[in-house]
Design a protein around this motif. Structure first.
Motif, short mmCIF file in Angstrom:
data_model
loop_
_atom_site.label_atom_id
_atom_site.label_comp_id
_atom_site.label_asym_id
_atom_site.label_seq_id
_atom_site.Cartn_x
_atom_site.Cartn_y
_atom_site.Cartn_z
N ASN A 372 0.82 -1.22 0.00
CA ASN A 372 0.00 0.00 0.00
C ASN A 372 0.85 1.26 0.00
O ASN A 372 0.49 2.26 -0.63
N ASN A 376 0.66 3.85 -3.00
CA ASN A 376 0.32 5.24 -2.73
C ASN A 376 1.32 6.17 -3.42
O ASN A 376 0.94 7.20 -4.00
N SER A 379 0.77 6.04 -7.26
CA SER A 379 -0.48 6.64 -7.74
C SER A 379 -0.53 8.14 -7.54
O SER A 379 -1.13 8.86 -8.35
N TYR A 380 0.09 8.65 -6.47
CA TYR A 380 -0.18 10.05 -6.10
C TYR A 380 1.05 10.95 -5.98
O TYR A 380 0.90 12.17 -5.95
N ARG A 419 -9.56 11.53 1.43
CA ARG A 419 -8.91 11.83 0.16
C ARG A 419 -8.56 13.32 0.11
O ARG A 419 -9.37 14.17 0.46
N SER A 425 -8.09 10.81 -6.86
CA SER A 425 -7.94 9.53 -6.17
C SER A 425 -8.77 8.46 -6.83
O SER A 425 -8.32 7.32 -7.02
N GLY A 430 -7.91 4.28 -6.46
CA GLY A 430 -7.75 4.03 -5.03
C GLY A 430 -9.08 3.83 -4.32
O GLY A 430 -10.11 4.36 -4.74
N LEU A 435 -3.92 3.51 3.30
CA LEU A 435 -3.10 3.98 4.43
C LEU A 435 -3.72 3.62 5.77
O LEU A 435 -3.00 3.44 6.75
#
Length: 464
Positions: A372, A376, A379-380, A419, A425, A430, A435
C-alpha cells in the motif's frame, strides 16, 4: 422529629463504647481501692484500740482498779471513751462523766455481739444517744464475760485517719483521661477510613467518577480501604475504556458502512451505464466504443474487487489482534517479493536498503504495509523514486521524491476514505483504505506509523 431514631456515627459509637468501658473500669477500680484502703485503716485503728482493751483487761484480772488503770494507761486518741459491760449487758463503768451514765441493754450493740461471739468486735461511725456524738467502737470480751469497749469520737481528724489515700484516685482519673484521648484519636482514624469508604460506596452506587485524590490513614484499615478504591478505579477505567472502544468500533463500523455504500455507487453506476449501452444499443456503437466501454467495466470491476479486499482486511483487523495468526517472517524476502511485483506496474525506481530481519508476524498484513505504501507513492506522488530503508532494530522508512501533500492534510491521511483530491484519487483507482490498512497492520505488530513532508512523503515505523 418525634419518633425518629437518633443515629450516631461509627466514630461516636466506638468512642462512646470505649469511654464507657474505660470509665467503668476506672470507677470499679476506684471503688474497690477506696473500700480496701478504708478497711485497712479501720483494721489498723481497731488493732490499736484492741491493744488498749487487752492491757486494761489484763490489769483488771490482776486486781487493779479501773480508775487507776484509766488514769495511767493514756489513750491513742483524744477523748477516748472506755466502758465496761457485764454479762447482762449493763454498763458497769464509763469514764465519760460529762453525760448521763449509759443505761439499757448493751448486748444488742453490734460490736458487743461480735465480741461475745469471737472475742473482739468493732463498729464504725455509730451515733451515741447518750452524748449526741458518733464513735468508732472496739470491744473485747474478758475471761469472766465482761466486755470492755473503747470508743474513739468520729471527728474530722478520725475521718482523715480512716479516709482512703486519694492519690491513687487522681492517678486513675488521669489514666482514664489519657485513655479517653487515645480512644478518641484511634476511633477518629478508624472512622476516617470508614467515612471515606462510605463516600466511595455512595459515589460508586450513583455511577459517579471516582478519583484517588484523598489519602487514607497509614494503618491496616487505611491500607485495605486504599487498595479497594484503587482496584475499583482500575476496574472502572478498564470498563470505561472498553465502552469507549466499543463505541468507537460501532462508530467506525457505521462510518465504514456508509463510506462503502458511497464508494460502491460510483463504480456500480458506471458499470451499469456501460452494460445498458452494450445491451440496448449495440448497433449504434463502433468497435472502438465497445472496447472503451468494456475497458471501463473492467476497470470499475477491478476497483470493486480492490475495495472488497480492503474492506475485508480492515474488518479482520478490527476484530482484534488475538484473531490474527502470526508466524516467523523473513522481512527481506517479503519486501523483495512485493517490490518485484510493483516494479512490473511502474517506471519509478524502487530501491531497497535493509539488513537481514526476521520477526514474528502475519505475512499477509506485512505485505499489505509495503504494497500500500508503494502503491500510494506510485499513484499520487508524481515522483521518480521510492526508497525503502531499515536498520538492525527494525526501524523502517519508506519515502518518495514526489510532491508530497499540504501540511494540513498530514494528520488525516491515515483515516478511512480520506482523500486529498477526491476526483484524482478515484481516477487512480484508489479505495481510500490503503493507508488506514497500513496504520492498523503496523499497530497489530506493536508499533505506530508517522509521516512527514521531506521532499516528498516519508513514512516511519518499526517492525519488531
Amino acid at each position: 422529629m418525634a419518633g425518629s431514631k437518633i443515629r450516631f456515627s461509627f466514630h461516636s459509637r466506638v468512642l462512646l463504647l470505649v469511654l464507657t468501658m474505660s470509665w467503668l473500669l476506672v470507677g470499679t477500680f476506684m471503688v474497690f481501692q477506696y473500700r480496701r484502703e478504708k478497711a485497712f485503716k479501720e483494721q489498723l485503728l481497731d488493732c490499736e484500740l484492741q491493744m488498749h482493751n487487752r492491757r486494761i483487761l489484763d490489769d483488771i484480772s490482776r486486781g487493779v482498779s479501773i480508775d487507776s488503770i484509766i488514769g495511767h494507761i493514756g489513750s491513742p486518741l483524744d477523748n477516748l471513751r472506755i466502758s465496761l459491760i457485764d454479762n447482762a449487758g449493763n454498763v458497769i463503768f464509763d469514764n465519760n462523766d460529762s453525760t448521763p451514765f449509759p443505761s439499757g441493754d448493751h448486748n444488742s450493740r453490734p460490736e458487743v455481739i461480735e465480741a461475745r461471739k469471737s472475742g473482739i468486735g468493732h463498729s464504725v461511725s455509730r451515733y451515741s444517744v447518750s452524748d449526741n456524738c458518733s464513735y468508732f467502737y472496739s470491744a473485747m470480751r474478758g475471761d469472766d464475760g465482761i466486755v470492755i469497749r473503747s470508743a474513739a469520737p468520729y471527728t474530722h481528724s478520725l475521718q482523715e485517719v480512716l479516709k482512703a489515700d486519694s492519690s491513687i484516685l487522681w492517678i486513675m482519673i488521669a489514666f482514664a483521661i489519657v485513655l479517653s484521648l487515645a480512644s478518641y484519636v484511634a476511633s477518629h482514624k478508624i472512622s476516617l477510613s470508614i467515612r471515606r469508604l462510605n463516600l466511595f460506596a455512595e459515589k460508586a452506587e450513583k455511577g459517579e467518577r471516582i478519583y484517588n485524590d484523598e489519602a487514607f490513614p497509614h494503618d491496616e484499615l487505611g491500607s485495605i480501604a486504599s487498595h479497594i478504591v484503587r482496584l475499583y478505579i482500575q476496574r472502572d477505567e478498564q470498563h470505561r475504556e472498553a465502552l469507549r472502544q466499543e463505541k468507537d468500533k460501532i462508530r467506525l463500523k457505521k462510518q465504514l458502512t456508509n463510506n462503502i455504500n458511497h464508494e460502491l455507487k460510483t463504480p456500480v453506476a458506471s458499470i451499469l451505464v456501460c452494460l445498458e449501452l452494450l445491451r440496448d444499443h449495440p448497433e449504434m456503437l463502433s468497435e472502438e466504443k465497445k472496447r472503451e466501454l468494456n475497458d471501463r467495466i473492467f476497470a470499475n470491476a477491478q476497483r470493486l474487487n480492490s475495495l472488497l479486499k480492503d474492506v475485508a482486511a480492515i474488518t479482520r483487523m478490527d476484530e482484534g489482534e488475538e484473531m490474527i495468526e502470526k508466524a516467523p517472517v523473513d522481512l527481506v524476502e517479503l519486501v523483495n517479493d512485493v517490490v518485484a511485483e510493483e516494479r512490473l506496474r511502474t517506471s519509478m525506481n524502487i530501491t531497497v536498503d535493509m539488513p537481514q530481519l526476521k520477526i514474528n508476524g502475519n505475512r499477509q498484513l506485512l505485505e499489505s504495509i509495503f504494497r500500500n505504501l508503494i502503491d500510494n507513492a506510485i499513484s499520487y506522488s508524481g515522483g521518480s523514486e521510492i526508497v525503502i530503508k531499515a536498520d538492525n532494530e527494525g526501524n523502517f522508512t519508506v519515502s518518495d521524491n514526489g510532491c508530497g501533500v499540504p501540511d494540513e492534510h498530514l494528520p488525516h491521511i491515515f483515516e478511512r476514505f480520506y482523500r486529498i483530491d477526491k476526483g484524482r484519487s478515484r481516477a487512480a483507482g484508489g479505495t481510500g483504505l490503503g493507508l488506514s490498512i497500513v496504520r492498523n497492520a503496523v499497530g497489530i505488530h506493536g508499533s505506530d506509523i508517522s509521516v512527514t513532508n521531506d521532499g516528498g512523503l516519508q513514512f516511519r515505523f518499526r517492525l519488531h
